[in-house]
Motif scaffolding. Structure first.
Motif, PDB file in Angstrom:
ATOM      1  N   PHE A   1       0.800  -1.225   0.000  1.00 18.34           N
ATOM      2  CA  PHE A   1       0.000   0.000   0.000  1.00 18.34           C
ATOM      3  C   PHE A   1       0.836   1.280   0.000  1.00 18.34           C
ATOM      4  CE2 PHE A   1      -2.724  -3.269   1.844  1.00 18.34           C
ATOM      5  CZ  PHE A   1      -3.898  -3.087   1.127  1.00 18.34           C
ATOM      6  N   ASP A   2       2.167   1.172   0.021  1.00 18.67           N
ATOM      7  CA  ASP A   2       3.060   2.341   0.044  1.00 18.67           C
ATOM      8  C   ASP A   2       2.692   3.269   1.201  1.00 18.67           C
ATOM      9  OD1 ASP A   2       5.143   3.996  -0.735  1.00 18.67           O
ATOM     10  OD2 ASP A   2       3.899   5.144  -2.129  1.00 18.67           O
ATOM     11  N   ILE A   3       2.717   2.707   2.405  1.00 21.16           N
ATOM     12  CA  ILE A   3       2.311   3.433   3.611  1.00 21.16           C
ATOM     13  C   ILE A   3       3.388   3.298   4.679  1.00 21.16           C
ATOM     14  CG2 ILE A   3      -0.185   3.195   3.267  1.00 21.16           C
ATOM     15  CD1 ILE A   3       0.020   0.750   5.206  1.00 21.16           C
ATOM     16  N   LEU A   4       3.195   4.026   5.765  1.00 25.22           N
ATOM     17  CA  LEU A   4       4.044   3.838   6.933  1.00 25.22           C
ATOM     18  C   LEU A   4       3.852   2.420   7.465  1.00 25.22           C
ATOM     19  CD1 LEU A   4       3.331   7.113   8.966  1.00 25.22           C
ATOM     20  CD2 LEU A   4       5.244   6.682   7.428  1.00 25.22           C
ATOM     21  N   PRO A   5       4.910   1.777   7.939  1.00 20.28           N
ATOM     22  CA  PRO A   5       4.725   0.456   8.558  1.00 20.28           C
ATOM     23  C   PRO A   5       3.943   0.609   9.861  1.00 20.28           C
ATOM     24  CG  PRO A   5       6.980   1.235   8.855  1.00 20.28           C
ATOM     25  CD  PRO A   5       6.316   2.207   7.936  1.00 20.28           C
ATOM     26  N   PRO A   6       2.842  -0.116  10.020  1.00 19.72           N
ATOM     27  CA  PRO A   6       1.973   0.124  11.179  1.00 19.72           C
ATOM     28  C   PRO A   6       2.341  -0.639  12.440  1.00 19.72           C
ATOM     29  CG  PRO A   6       0.927  -1.432   9.695  1.00 19.72           C
ATOM     30  CD  PRO A   6       2.226  -1.032   9.035  1.00 19.72           C
ATOM     31  N   GLY A   7       3.238  -1.636  12.371  1.00 16.62           N
ATOM     32  CA  GLY A   7       3.435  -2.551  13.484  1.00 16.62           C
ATOM     33  C   GLY A   7       3.871  -1.901  14.783  1.00 16.62           C
ATOM     34  N   ASP A   8       4.912  -1.066  14.753  1.00 14.95           N
ATOM     35  CA  ASP A   8       5.389  -0.430  15.977  1.00 14.95           C
ATOM     36  C   ASP A   8       4.372   0.566  16.513  1.00 14.95           C
ATOM     37  OD1 ASP A   8       7.668  -1.924  15.864  1.00 14.95           O
ATOM     38  OD2 ASP A   8       9.000  -0.303  15.246  1.00 14.95           O
ATOM     39  N   LEU A   9       3.640   1.222  15.617  1.00 17.49           N
ATOM     40  CA  LEU A   9       2.579   2.138  16.041  1.00 17.49           C
ATOM     41  C   LEU A   9       1.478   1.369  16.760  1.00 17.49           C
ATOM     42  CD1 LEU A   9       2.514   4.093  12.681  1.00 17.49           C
ATOM     43  CD2 LEU A   9       3.225   5.079  14.871  1.00 17.49           C
ATOM     44  N   ARG A  10       1.125   0.194  16.228  1.00 18.51           N
ATOM     45  CA  ARG A  10       0.118  -0.665  16.868  1.00 18.51           C
ATOM     46  C   ARG A  10       0.553  -1.075  18.263  1.00 18.51           C
ATOM     47  NH1 ARG A  10       1.529  -5.229  14.858  1.00 18.51           N
ATOM     48  NH2 ARG A  10       2.179  -6.147  16.844  1.00 18.51           N
ATOM     49  N   MET A  11       1.815  -1.484  18.409  1.00 16.13           N
ATOM     50  CA  MET A  11       2.298  -1.927  19.718  1.00 16.13           C
ATOM     51  C   MET A  11       2.252  -0.802  20.737  1.00 16.13           C
ATOM     52  SD  MET A  11       5.449  -4.484  18.803  1.00 16.13           S
ATOM     53  CE  MET A  11       5.703  -4.849  20.544  1.00 16.13           C
TER      54      MET A  11
ATOM     55  N   HIS B   1      -3.934  -9.275  18.199  1.00 16.49           N
ATOM     56  CA  HIS B   1      -4.252 -10.601  17.659  1.00 16.49           C
ATOM     57  C   HIS B   1      -3.640 -10.786  16.272  1.00 16.49           C
ATOM     58  CE1 HIS B   1      -6.404 -14.262  16.721  1.00 16.49           C
ATOM     59  NE2 HIS B   1      -6.798 -13.714  15.582  1.00 16.49           N
ATOM     60  N   ARG B   2      -2.965 -11.913  16.101  1.00 17.85           N
ATOM     61  CA  ARG B   2      -2.312 -12.206  14.821  1.00 17.85           C
ATOM     62  C   ARG B   2      -2.949 -13.463  14.213  1.00 17.85           C
ATOM     63  NH1 ARG B   2       2.344  -9.923  12.956  1.00 17.85           N
ATOM     64  NH2 ARG B   2       2.784  -9.061  15.021  1.00 17.85           N
TER      65      ARG B   2
ATOM     66  N   GLY C   1      -0.253 -14.269   9.513  1.00 16.73           N
ATOM     67  CA  GLY C   1       0.836 -13.441   9.993  1.00 16.73           C
ATOM     68  C   GLY C   1       0.475 -11.992  10.222  1.00 16.73           C
ATOM     69  N   HIS C   2      -0.662 -11.555   9.721  1.00 16.15           N
ATOM     70  CA  HIS C   2      -1.058 -10.158   9.912  1.00 16.15           C
ATOM     71  C   HIS C   2      -1.670  -9.960  11.302  1.00 16.15           C
ATOM     72  CE1 HIS C   2      -0.183  -8.273   6.117  1.00 16.15           C
ATOM     73  NE2 HIS C   2      -0.887  -9.163   5.426  1.00 16.15           N
ATOM     74  N   ALA C   3      -1.297  -8.863  11.955  1.00 20.89           N
ATOM     75  CA  ALA C   3      -1.937  -8.464  13.210  1.00 20.89           C
ATOM     76  C   ALA C   3      -3.184  -7.654  12.878  1.00 20.89           C
ATOM     77  CB  ALA C   3      -0.975  -7.647  14.057  1.00 20.89           C
ATOM     78  N   LEU C   4      -4.283  -7.917  13.591  1.00 20.08           N
ATOM     79  CA  LEU C   4      -5.525  -7.220  13.305  1.00 20.08           C
ATOM     80  C   LEU C   4      -5.353  -5.703  13.457  1.00 20.08           C
ATOM     81  CD1 LEU C   4      -8.493  -7.303  12.609  1.00 20.08           C
ATOM     82  CD2 LEU C   4      -9.017  -7.626  15.035  1.00 20.08           C
ATOM     83  N   GLY C   5      -4.580  -5.292  14.459  1.00 25.95           N
ATOM     84  CA  GLY C   5      -4.355  -3.862  14.650  1.00 25.95           C
ATOM     85  C   GLY C   5      -3.687  -3.202  13.455  1.00 25.95           C
ATOM     86  N   ASN C   6      -2.784  -3.916  12.800  1.00 27.18           N
ATOM     87  CA  ASN C   6      -2.160  -3.374  11.595  1.00 27.18           C
ATOM     88  C   ASN C   6      -3.208  -3.107  10.519  1.00 27.18           C
ATOM     89  OD1 ASN C   6       0.275  -3.703  12.884  1.00 27.18           O
ATOM     90  ND2 ASN C   6       1.018  -5.345  11.567  1.00 27.18           N
ATOM     91  N   LEU C   7      -4.139  -4.065  10.360  1.00 28.54           N
ATOM     92  CA  LEU C   7      -5.167  -3.922   9.333  1.00 28.54           C
ATOM     93  C   LEU C   7      -6.123  -2.784   9.684  1.00 28.54           C
ATOM     94  CD1 LEU C   7      -5.984  -7.703   8.730  1.00 28.54           C
ATOM     95  CD2 LEU C   7      -4.354  -6.252   7.507  1.00 28.54           C
ATOM     96  N   LEU C   8      -6.427  -2.619  10.970  1.00 32.71           N
ATOM     97  CA  LEU C   8      -7.301  -1.526  11.399  1.00 32.71           C
ATOM     98  C   LEU C   8      -6.665  -0.174  11.089  1.00 32.71           C
ATOM     99  CD1 LEU C   8      -9.773  -0.412  12.921  1.00 32.71           C
ATOM    100  CD2 LEU C   8      -8.490  -0.726  15.047  1.00 32.71           C
ATOM    101  N   ILE C   9      -5.385  -0.036  11.398  1.00 33.97           N
ATOM    102  CA  ILE C   9      -4.686   1.226  11.134  1.00 33.97           C
ATOM    103  C   ILE C   9      -4.637   1.503   9.636  1.00 33.97           C
ATOM    104  CG2 ILE C   9      -2.436   2.367  11.247  1.00 33.97           C
ATOM    105  CD1 ILE C   9      -2.012   0.843  13.926  1.00 33.97           C
ATOM    106  N   VAL C  10      -4.319   0.487   8.839  1.00 37.20           N
ATOM    107  CA  VAL C  10      -4.243   0.667   7.392  1.00 37.20           C
ATOM    108  C   VAL C  10      -5.611   1.028   6.822  1.00 37.20           C
ATOM    109  CG1 VAL C  10      -3.779  -0.507   5.197  1.00 37.20           C
ATOM    110  CG2 VAL C  10      -2.236  -0.818   7.131  1.00 37.20           C
TER     111      VAL C  10
END
Length: 343
Positions: free
Chosen positions: A46-56, A77-78, A87-96
């Protein structure tokens, strides 16, 4: 008391959970250079900021209630299995999803997630453009193959290649390694790190939060990929140098990560001074487990003096869990060094 915590990953999560025992006026400023795992896949797609650390960071700031604990679990939840979501965390998908609905409004999207979770604090990216980390790594002959690194591509699709300064197969030298996931696990000793693009723009809200803070906390975390990148964003570094806030550097409780190879805690402080020579601190917090000998303590004290700080050696590690901070002990350490700050 207004506190800004800078970092990423599990280290930032630990400091945020500790700081919640002291204040609710917390702003997390999070690195945006992750290129592995779920974050790397979403970043590439998606050419976006990586959401993982923001989610944590958002999960760490969830309120200490049944509601907060439930939503923290949902965010973290992954998905398992072998399908597209594996492998995707639900929070990553919510942020995206929010960023997709609010193009160009990354901060607003994160604020909306915070409102949903009723977080005690705010989460901001250190920059609003996705970044790459590039490191110079000193290697021995065993890690060099014909003058090139032994890597291929990172999880985010970028090469980690580069040539050594040595000549011929088996020569010791230096390699250039690109990508957070590659720097984190590449054999050898990291000697310097850079951001690509160089001199990236800082998130304006992050700069403003540092200027208005009473206390700024840097670390703990993966030193070269989560902690030091903040010092390579010019406007963030300038804000850190100019802020009237008390500055606290939190050292790691373990030196077993691949990117810590060959480093002592004193070396970590020297690395900060080398990459941000004008930056000083008020306190440096270290666990006695990483300064076990008198020689190590003297070396650390010398390094801490180089950044103008007072060394605070106190137990902040979790008993029986090597490499992890005990958030209550870390909270006590923060409380003690912040006791002179007027809230």
């Amino acid at each position: 008391m207004r506190v800004v915590a800078l970092g990423g990953g599990h280290g930032l999560s630990a400091s945020l959970q500790a700081l919640r025992h002291i204040t609710e006026a917390i702003t997390a400023v999070v690195t945006v250079a992750d290129d592995g795992g779920s974050s790397g896949r979403l970043r590439q797609d998606f050419d976006i900021l990586p959401p993982g650390d923001l989610r944590m960071a958002l999960a760490a700031l969830c309120e200490d209630t049944v509601w907060g604990h439930q939503w923290s679990g949902v965010l973290q939840h992954r998905f398992g299995g072998d399908g597209d979501l594996a492998g995707h965390a639900l929070g990553n998908l919510l942020i995206v999803a929010l960023w997709d609905l609010l193009p160009g409004q990354e901060v607003r999207g994160l604020d909306l997630v915070g409102r949903l979770l009723n977080t005690r604090g705010r989460v901001l990216p250190m920059s609003q453009v996705p970044l790459d980390i590039e490191a110079t790594v000193t290697v021995d002959g065993a890690t060099v193959d014909g003058g090139k690194t032994d890597g291929g591509k990172t999880d985010g699709g970028r090469t980690d290649g580069g040539k050594t300064d040595g000549e011929g197969e088996g020569c010791a030298g230096t390699v250039t390694v690109r990508g957070q996931s590659q720097v984190a696990r590449h054999p050898g000793r990291v000697t310097s790190v850079r951001l690509l693009p160089a001199s990236p723009p800082a998130c304006p809200e992050a700069v403003e939060s540092i200027k208005l803070a009473d206390v700024v906390v840097l670390g703990p975390g993966s030193w070269f990929t989560s902690v030091m990148p903040h010092l390579l964003v010019p406007d963030l570094l300038q804000a850190l140098q100019d802020t009237p806030a008390q500055r606290v550097l939190t050292l790691n409780v373990s030196l077993t990560d691949d990117e810590d190879s060959g480093y002592t805690v004193a070396d970590h402080v020297h690395a900060i001074a080398a990459h941000a020579p004008g930056l000083t601190f008020d306190h440096v917090i270290a666990d006695p487990g990483v300064v076990r000998s008198e020689a190590e303590r003297r070396a650390l004290a010398k390094a801490v003096d180089r950044v103008g700080a007072e060394l605070v050696v106190t137990t902040v590690a979790k008993m029986g869990r090597p490499g992890l901070h005990d958030t209550l002990r870390l909270a006590a350490a923060y409380r003690d060094v912040m006791s002179g700050v007027v809230s």
